[in-house]
Design a protein around this motif. Structure first.
Motif, PDB file in Angstrom:
ATOM      1  N   ASP A  66       0.825  -1.209   0.000  1.00 59.42           N
ATOM      2  CA  ASP A  66       0.000   0.000   0.000  1.00 59.42           C
ATOM      3  C   ASP A  66       0.859   1.260   0.000  1.00 59.42           C
ATOM      4  O   ASP A  66       0.550   2.233  -0.706  1.00 59.42           O
ATOM      5  N   SER A  69       2.350   1.713  -3.380  1.00 59.94           N
ATOM      6  CA  SER A  69       1.312   2.111  -4.323  1.00 59.94           C
ATOM      7  C   SER A  69       1.010   3.601  -4.193  1.00 59.94           C
ATOM      8  O   SER A  69       0.850   4.309  -5.199  1.00 59.94           O
ATOM      9  N   ARG A  70       0.943   4.113  -2.950  1.00 57.27           N
ATOM     10  CA  ARG A  70       0.709   5.543  -2.754  1.00 57.27           C
ATOM     11  C   ARG A  70       1.906   6.371  -3.214  1.00 57.27           C
ATOM     12  O   ARG A  70       1.747   7.480  -3.726  1.00 57.27           O
TER      13      ARG A  70
END
Length: 272
Positions: A66, A69-70
């Protein structure tokens, strides 16, 4: 100091681009992520499509899919992120089916495969090297370090754990019942070549072992091991055995002498 820091960040192996990242605002020295376009041999099977996949080296243990991905979302839509221990051709990340069991502890730096929806995302990610250090943990999206995540994982929700164990046992019982039903259906039925599969569930099924039966088995194994022990293996054992044998012969000889002397003393002339 800034010049030295710039020189360290800009250094990268051939074919790779160095991206400067920082865990948070308070961190002084940046960390380098080495990125390049993921390439595979023609015809090779892979789960990461070429031209749309960014290969990332030197990923810290606290980075999660995550957070990566950010981090790369500014370059384009990120389709998926896979983090692995080491790069391998055609590597497929194992999906963890349990939250409580078979968890792997991250002990070092890893590699990641960031898959974009469009190939332009890979080029945009490589161009991030011209910007300043990127932040992995922000106020809006804080990232837990390895120690905080390990502590949080050690606190188990009993209801959730019970539900997972119950679901696993139900699946296991269902699987065993299907196997037993299949075995009962195929019992005594010959196959294509005429062979009949023989199982332990026959006329004399195996009995469950009790404590007494286990003790008898252990005693038999102990006696078997005792019979297999090497006798007179060492020289001193051989000498001791000979000495004991000679002593027994001498003792028996003395006993025989005493018995013969007693018989002679008791012998009398008896004409009738």
């Amino acid at each position: 100091m800034a010049a030295a820091e710039e020189r360290v960040v800009g250094t990268a192996p051939a074919g790779y681009t160095a991206l400067a990242v920082k865990f948070g605002e308070r961190q002084r020295s940046p960390h380098c992520l080495l990125v390049k376009e993921h390439q595979v041999r023609e015809g090779a099977a892979t789960t990461h499509p070429p031209r749309r996949t960014l290969f990332v080296l030197n990923v810290p243990p606290y980075c999660s899919p995550d957070s990566l991905s950010r981090l790369f979302a500014r370059c384009g839509h990120v389709q998926s992120v896979d983090i692995c221990e080491k790069p391998e051709p055609g590597e497929k990340k194992e999906k963890l089916t349990s939250k409580f069991f078979n968890r792997k502890t991250v002990t070092g730096f890893q590699v990641a495969y960031v898959v974009f929806r469009k190939p332009a995302g890979v080029q945009a990610a490589k161009a991030l090297s011209r910007e300043g250090p990127l932040l992995i943990s922000t106020e809006s999206y804080p990232v837990k370090t390895e120690w905080i995540a390990s502590y949080a994982a050690s606190v188990v929700d009993q209801e959730e754990l019970k539900a997972e164990v119950d679901a696993y046992m139900q699946d296991y019982d269902k699987k065993i019942a299907e196997e037993e039903a299949k075995a009962a259906k195929e019992e005594g039925v010959p196959d294509e070549e005429g062979w009949v599969k023989v199982t332990r569930k026959g006329r004399k099924p195996g009995l469950p072992r009790t404590e007494a039966a286990n003790l008898r088995v252990l005693e038999r194994e102990k006696q078997k091991r005792a019979r297999k022990e090497l006798l007179n293996f060492y020289a001193w054992q051989h000498r001791e055995t000979k000495r004991e044998h000679i002593a027994q012969l001498r003792k028996k000889f003395e006993e025989d002498k005493q018995r013969i002397a007693l018989m002679r003393a008791q012998r009398k002339f008896r004409p009738y």
